[in-house]
Design a protein around this motif. Structure first.
Motif, PDB file in Angstrom:
ATOM      1  N   CYS A  17       6.526   6.412  -5.292  1.00 24.92           N
ATOM      2  CA  CYS A  17       6.332   5.707  -4.042  1.00 24.92           C
ATOM      3  C   CYS A  17       6.992   4.424  -4.244  1.00 24.92           C
ATOM      4  O   CYS A  17       6.220   3.667  -5.156  1.00 24.92           O
ATOM      5  CB  CYS A  17       5.235   5.826  -3.465  1.00 24.92           C
ATOM      6  SG  CYS A  17       4.836   7.542  -2.894  1.00 24.92           S
TER       7      CYS A  17
ATOM      8  N   SER B 108       8.609   7.509  -0.287  1.00 26.60           N
ATOM      9  CA  SER B 108       8.485   8.589  -1.565  1.00 26.60           C
ATOM     10  C   SER B 108       9.652   9.332  -1.970  1.00 26.60           C
ATOM     11  O   SER B 108      10.445   9.439  -1.114  1.00 26.60           O
ATOM     12  CB  SER B 108       7.355   9.472  -1.114  1.00 26.60           C
ATOM     13  OG  SER B 108       7.352  10.751  -2.029  1.00 26.60           O
TER      14      SER B 108
ATOM     15  N   TRP C  94      -3.515   7.087  -9.264  1.00 25.08           N
ATOM     16  CA  TRP C  94      -2.017   6.719  -9.246  1.00 25.08           C
ATOM     17  C   TRP C  94      -1.946   5.783 -10.378  1.00 25.08           C
ATOM     18  O   TRP C  94      -2.781   4.876 -10.557  1.00 25.08           O
ATOM     19  CB  TRP C  94      -1.842   6.171  -7.866  1.00 25.08           C
ATOM     20  CG  TRP C  94      -1.600   7.177  -6.770  1.00 25.08           C
ATOM     21  CD1 TRP C  94      -2.538   7.512  -5.818  1.00 25.08           C
ATOM     22  CD2 TRP C  94      -0.334   7.692  -6.223  1.00 25.08           C
ATOM     23  NE1 TRP C  94      -1.908   8.563  -5.172  1.00 25.08           N
ATOM     24  CE2 TRP C  94      -0.624   8.400  -5.011  1.00 25.08           C
ATOM     25  CE3 TRP C  94       1.271   7.605  -6.764  1.00 25.08           C
ATOM     26  CZ2 TRP C  94       0.689   9.193  -4.552  1.00 25.08           C
ATOM     27  CZ3 TRP C  94       2.275   8.065  -6.031  1.00 25.08           C
ATOM     28  CH2 TRP C  94       1.765   8.959  -5.098  1.00 25.08           C
TER      29      TRP C  94
ATOM     30  N   PRO D 219       0.709  -1.343   0.132  1.00 22.42           N
ATOM     31  CA  PRO D 219       0.069   0.055  -0.064  1.00 22.42           C
ATOM     32  C   PRO D 219       0.943   1.107  -0.010  1.00 22.42           C
ATOM     33  O   PRO D 219       1.878   1.295   0.430  1.00 22.42           O
ATOM     34  CB  PRO D 219      -0.811  -0.083   1.438  1.00 22.42           C
ATOM     35  CG  PRO D 219      -0.847  -1.556   1.661  1.00 22.42           C
ATOM     36  CD  PRO D 219       0.469  -2.089   0.988  1.00 22.42           C
ATOM     37  N   LEU D 220       0.179   2.406  -0.638  1.00 21.17           N
ATOM     38  CA  LEU D 220       1.139   3.551  -0.622  1.00 21.17           C
ATOM     39  C   LEU D 220       1.634   3.938   0.768  1.00 21.17           C
ATOM     40  O   LEU D 220       2.787   4.463   0.690  1.00 21.17           O
ATOM     41  CB  LEU D 220       0.185   4.713  -1.122  1.00 21.17           C
ATOM     42  CG  LEU D 220      -0.120   4.988  -2.560  1.00 21.17           C
ATOM     43  CD1 LEU D 220      -1.255   5.804  -3.031  1.00 21.17           C
ATOM     44  CD2 LEU D 220       1.293   5.205  -3.400  1.00 21.17           C
ATOM     45  N   GLU D 221       0.934   3.770   1.785  1.00 22.95           N
ATOM     46  CA  GLU D 221       1.347   4.252   3.118  1.00 22.95           C
ATOM     47  C   GLU D 221       2.492   3.680   3.489  1.00 22.95           C
ATOM     48  O   GLU D 221       3.361   3.939   4.514  1.00 22.95           O
ATOM     49  CB  GLU D 221       0.153   4.370   4.170  1.00 22.95           C
ATOM     50  CG  GLU D 221      -0.485   2.924   4.331  1.00 22.95           C
ATOM     51  CD  GLU D 221      -1.491   2.601   3.490  1.00 22.95           C
ATOM     52  OE1 GLU D 221      -2.330   1.798   3.504  1.00 22.95           O
ATOM     53  OE2 GLU D 221      -1.743   3.328   2.218  1.00 22.95           O
ATOM     54  N   GLU D 222       2.797   2.416   3.028  1.00 24.03           N
ATOM     55  CA  GLU D 222       4.010   1.685   3.491  1.00 24.03           C
ATOM     56  C   GLU D 222       5.088   1.643   2.414  1.00 24.03           C
ATOM     57  O   GLU D 222       6.206   1.176   2.777  1.00 24.03           O
ATOM     58  CB  GLU D 222       3.570  -0.105   3.505  1.00 24.03           C
ATOM     59  CG  GLU D 222       2.396  -0.356   4.577  1.00 24.03           C
ATOM     60  CD  GLU D 222       1.842  -1.613   4.548  1.00 24.03           C
ATOM     61  OE1 GLU D 222       2.635  -2.551   3.834  1.00 24.03           O
ATOM     62  OE2 GLU D 222       1.200  -2.045   5.122  1.00 24.03           O
ATOM     63  N   CYS D 223       4.971   2.411   1.463  1.00 25.67           N
ATOM     64  CA  CYS D 223       6.171   2.615   0.739  1.00 25.67           C
ATOM     65  C   CYS D 223       6.701   3.966   0.823  1.00 25.67           C
ATOM     66  O   CYS D 223       6.190   5.010   1.705  1.00 25.67           O
ATOM     67  CB  CYS D 223       5.678   2.841  -0.889  1.00 25.67           C
ATOM     68  SG  CYS D 223       5.001   1.257  -1.579  1.00 25.67           S
TER      69      CYS D 223
END
Length: 275
Positions: A162, A141, A234, A135-139
């Motif tokens: 990300c 940037s 995205w 998920p984006l929040e775990e990648c």
């Protein structure tokens, strides 16, 4: 939309017709990477001139570009020769020049993507696999890359990429040992479209980073296929290579939109990275 409201990417690929076959452009310094201007951005500039030149065929379908030398920020010209402009397809050649120097020579096929899809009756057969990403929040940037990295790659500030933590090469992640790079992608102030996909296809760091070969990898040839107009949101982008040989490597790219559809593909041949 006024120039003040126009997205940065659209301002930076803007062209102005100067005669029957020529368009002026101003290559923006924000798209520099290593020793030159990013090849995907340059292809979008050329593609924008072709779109203006072929009003009945607004969408790039195939562009194949040969890079004669590194481009630099500043004035440039796109010189176009139309080979066909009738029926459902247009074919043209386009060259990017800076002064007396040829930078890129390109052959392109243009069409109306909506019209092509209407004729296809919706038939799809795709065996390529959409990449699995955290998920984006775990990648991590690209906006958090160190300043010294951004000085070498100013275009990192033009978009957000990300990536999984083990691929965060800007922050010192160890090489993975694989020639693969995958991430979430978006331009800061616009939704994706066929023109912006051309830049996305050449936006990620060279896959050679994973093989402990960092640095600028000059593109010799880049061929892009635009398959669909992307949905808003995205994008998922994946690059991979199977062969490094003779001082060169090929890099394949696939771009998937927010609805899980394969919207663009590319293959390029590049030189092994230069420090």
């Amino acid at each position: 939309m006024s120039n003040r409201e126009q997205a940065e990417f659209d301002r930076d690929i803007a062209v102005r017709r100067t005669d029957a076959k020529t368009y002026a452009a101003e290559l923006a310094p924000g798209w520099v990477v290593g020793g030159g201007v990013n090849g995907g951005y340059l292809l979008a500039v050329i593609a924008n001139a072709l779109r203006a030149h072929l009003p009945n065929h607004p969408d790039p379908i195939v562009l194949s570009a040969f890079y004669a030398g590194a481009s630099t920020p500043g004035p440039a010209e796109v010189r176009i020769e139309t080979k066909r402009d009738k029926g459902s397809l247009a074919i043209a050649t386009a060259e990017l020049w800076q002064g007396e120097d040829l930078r890129i020579t390109t052959t392109a096929t243009y069409a109306d993507l909506d019209g092509l899809h209407a004729k296809s009756s919706g038939y799809e057969r795709v065996t390529a696999t959409e990449p699995e990403l955290p998920p984006l929040e775990e990648c991590l940037s690209s906006t958090t890359a160190p300043e010294e990295v951004k000085e070498f790659v100013p275009m990192l500030d033009r978009y957000e990429l990300c990536v999984p933590k083990d691929q965060f090469v800007w922050g010192g992640a160890a090489p993975t040992g694989e020639a693969v790079f995958t991430g979430w992608f978006r331009h800061h102030d616009r939704e994706p479209d066929p023109l912006s996909l051309l830049q996305v296809l050449d936006a990620l760091p060279p896959v050679t980073f994973g093989l402990e070969l960092p640095g600028w990898a000059p593109t010799l040839e880049l061929t892009c296929h635009i398959r669909h107009k992307p949905a808003p949101g995205w994008l998922k982008v994946t690059h991979y290579s199977r062969n490094l040989s003779g001082g060169m490597f090929e890099e394949d790219c696939e771009v998937w939109d927010s609805e899980g559809k394969l919207v663009a593909q590319a293959r390029q041949l590049a030189r092994l990275p230069r420090a």
